[in-house]
Design a protein around this motif. Structure first.
Motif, short mmCIF file in Angstrom:
data_model
loop_
_atom_site.label_atom_id
_atom_site.label_comp_id
_atom_site.label_asym_id
_atom_site.label_seq_id
_atom_site.Cartn_x
_atom_site.Cartn_y
_atom_site.Cartn_z
N MET A 1 0.85 -1.19 0.00
CA MET A 1 0.00 0.00 0.00
C MET A 1 0.89 1.24 0.00
SD MET A 1 -3.03 0.98 2.67
CE MET A 1 -3.88 -0.55 2.30
N SER A 2 0.55 2.21 -0.83
CA SER A 2 1.40 3.38 -0.99
C SER A 2 1.13 4.41 0.10
CB SER A 2 1.16 4.02 -2.37
OG SER A 2 -0.19 4.42 -2.47
N ILE A 3 2.12 5.28 0.28
CA ILE A 3 1.97 6.37 1.24
C ILE A 3 0.86 7.30 0.74
CG2 ILE A 3 3.16 8.27 2.35
CD1 ILE A 3 4.19 5.51 3.12
N GLN A 4 0.08 7.84 1.67
CA GLN A 4 -1.12 8.60 1.28
C GLN A 4 -0.81 9.87 0.50
OE1 GLN A 4 -3.61 9.32 4.68
NE2 GLN A 4 -4.53 7.31 4.59
N THR A 5 -0.01 10.76 1.09
CA THR A 5 0.24 12.05 0.46
C THR A 5 1.71 12.43 0.63
OG1 THR A 5 -0.40 13.18 2.51
CG2 THR A 5 -2.11 12.90 0.83
N GLU A 6 2.09 13.52 -0.01
CA GLU A 6 3.45 14.02 0.10
C GLU A 6 3.46 15.39 0.77
OE1 GLU A 6 5.23 14.03 -3.73
OE2 GLU A 6 5.21 11.83 -3.92
N TYR A 7 4.60 15.76 1.30
CA TYR A 7 4.75 17.07 1.91
C TYR A 7 4.90 18.16 0.85
CZ TYR A 7 5.45 15.09 6.57
OH TYR A 7 5.28 14.46 7.77
N SER A 8 4.61 19.38 1.28
CA SER A 8 4.80 20.54 0.40
C SER A 8 5.27 21.72 1.25
CB SER A 8 3.48 20.90 -0.30
OG SER A 8 2.47 21.21 0.65
N GLY A 9 5.83 22.71 0.59
CA GLY A 9 6.23 23.93 1.26
C GLY A 9 7.25 23.72 2.37
N GLU A 10 7.05 24.43 3.49
CA GLU A 10 7.99 24.35 4.60
C GLU A 10 8.06 22.94 5.19
OE1 GLU A 10 8.78 26.18 9.09
OE2 GLU A 10 7.21 27.07 7.82
N ALA A 11 6.91 22.25 5.22
CA ALA A 11 6.88 20.89 5.75
C ALA A 11 7.80 19.98 4.94
CB ALA A 11 5.45 20.35 5.76
N LYS A 12 7.79 20.16 3.62
CA LYS A 12 8.65 19.35 2.77
C LYS A 12 10.12 19.65 3.04
CE LYS A 12 9.53 18.07 -2.04
NZ LYS A 12 9.10 18.24 -3.45
N ALA A 13 10.44 20.92 3.22
CA ALA A 13 11.83 21.31 3.51
C ALA A 13 12.29 20.69 4.82
CB ALA A 13 11.95 22.82 3.55
N ARG A 14 11.43 20.72 5.82
CA ARG A 14 11.76 20.12 7.12
C ARG A 14 11.93 18.61 7.00
NH1 ARG A 14 12.78 23.29 11.85
NH2 ARG A 14 11.55 25.17 11.74
N PHE A 15 11.05 17.99 6.24
CA PHE A 15 11.10 16.54 6.05
C PHE A 15 12.40 16.13 5.37
CE2 PHE A 15 10.13 12.89 3.20
CZ PHE A 15 9.95 11.92 4.17
N VAL A 16 12.76 16.83 4.31
CA VAL A 16 14.00 16.53 3.57
C VAL A 16 15.21 16.73 4.48
CG1 VAL A 16 15.49 17.26 1.68
CG2 VAL A 16 13.02 17.01 1.31
N LYS A 17 15.20 17.80 5.25
CA LYS A 17 16.31 18.05 6.17
C LYS A 17 16.38 16.95 7.22
CE LYS A 17 18.52 21.63 8.97
NZ LYS A 17 18.43 23.02 9.49
N GLY A 18 15.22 16.48 7.68
CA GLY A 18 15.19 15.40 8.65
C GLY A 18 15.80 14.13 8.11
N LEU A 19 15.50 13.81 6.86
CA LEU A 19 16.10 12.63 6.22
C LEU A 19 17.60 12.80 6.05
CD1 LEU A 19 13.53 11.57 3.46
CD2 LEU A 19 13.67 10.87 5.85
N ASP A 20 18.02 14.02 5.71
CA ASP A 20 19.46 14.29 5.56
C ASP A 20 20.18 14.09 6.90
OD1 ASP A 20 19.19 14.87 2.88
OD2 ASP A 20 19.12 17.05 3.16
N CYS A 21 19.57 14.56 7.98
CA CYS A 21 20.17 14.40 9.31
C CYS A 21 20.25 12.93 9.70
CB CYS A 21 19.37 15.16 10.36
SG CYS A 21 19.48 16.96 10.21
#
Length: 203
Positions: A1-21
């Motif tokens: 089952m696929s993930i429901q939705t994707e992040y956008s805007g500031e939330a996406k930036a935070r998410f990407v930074k979280g994965l980088d960390c």
């Protein structure tokens, strides 16, 4: 089952930074960024599932359980998601499966299994994307070792069972996670270090 939705805007930036960390081996910084992403867009499952990975590396299993409860509230039928990028690599996938089998063997062989085995299984199943198995292991770990349910576990001062307790396991898990993300040739070696340490402990 696929993930429901994707992040956008500031939330996406935070998410990407979280994965980088997380990739950089800093689960503390990763958790802070992912927490912000989930606050901004709480219905996106990806943030919660990677918070599980970060929290499990920090041995904050009560927080792991809380994130899983949120995931299952968003989608009650979701039991599996794609593996993390580290475990999408075939070599790492094989190492992870062998590691899980080694941990299960220790559980069968030990008269009184070290509770940290369940904590490690919580993390590796989360990396594999097996949410239900990871959630179940977290519940067992907390039951076996209540300090793992503490909201803020100080692993430096945590209980230590013959050298393979909370204060010893967390850095070993982080070493393995780091190897899986950045140095594939060391991943199997790091997994074997954990298995050896557990097998020689006298918890």
């Amino acid at each position: 089952m696929s993930i429901q939705t994707e992040y956008s805007g500031e939330a996406k930036a935070r998410f990407v930074k979280g994965l980088d960390c997380l990739k950089a081996g800093d689960p503390d910084a990763s958790a802070k960024e992912l927490e912000e992403a989930t606050k901004l867009q709480p219905k996106v499952i990806d943030g919660h599932r990677y918070l599980v990975v970060a929290y499990s590396l920090k041995l904050q299993l009560q927080r792991v359980v809380k994130e899983y409860n949120t995931i299952f509230e968003i989608n009650p039928n979701l039991t599996n998601v794609p593996p993390t990028s580290a475990l999408s690599v075939e070599e790492n996938k094989k190492t992870a499966n062998e590691f899980i089998e080694g941990l299960k063997k220790l559980l069968k062989d030990e008269r009184r299994p070290n509770p940290m085995i369940y904590a490690i299984l919580t993390w590796i199943y989360a990396e594999k994307g097996d949410l239900k198995a990871s959630y179940d292991e977290a519940l067992v770990a907390i039951k076996k070792l209540p300090s793992l349910g503490n909201d803020y576990l100080d692993v430096e001062a945590g209980d230590d069972y013959m050298g393979i307790g909370e204060s010893a396991v967390s850095p070993l898990m982080m070493d393995l996670a780091d190897a899986m993300r950045n140095n594939l040739t060391l991943a199997k070696q790091q997994a074997n270090v954990i298995l050896f340490s557990l097998s020689t402990s006298k918890y």
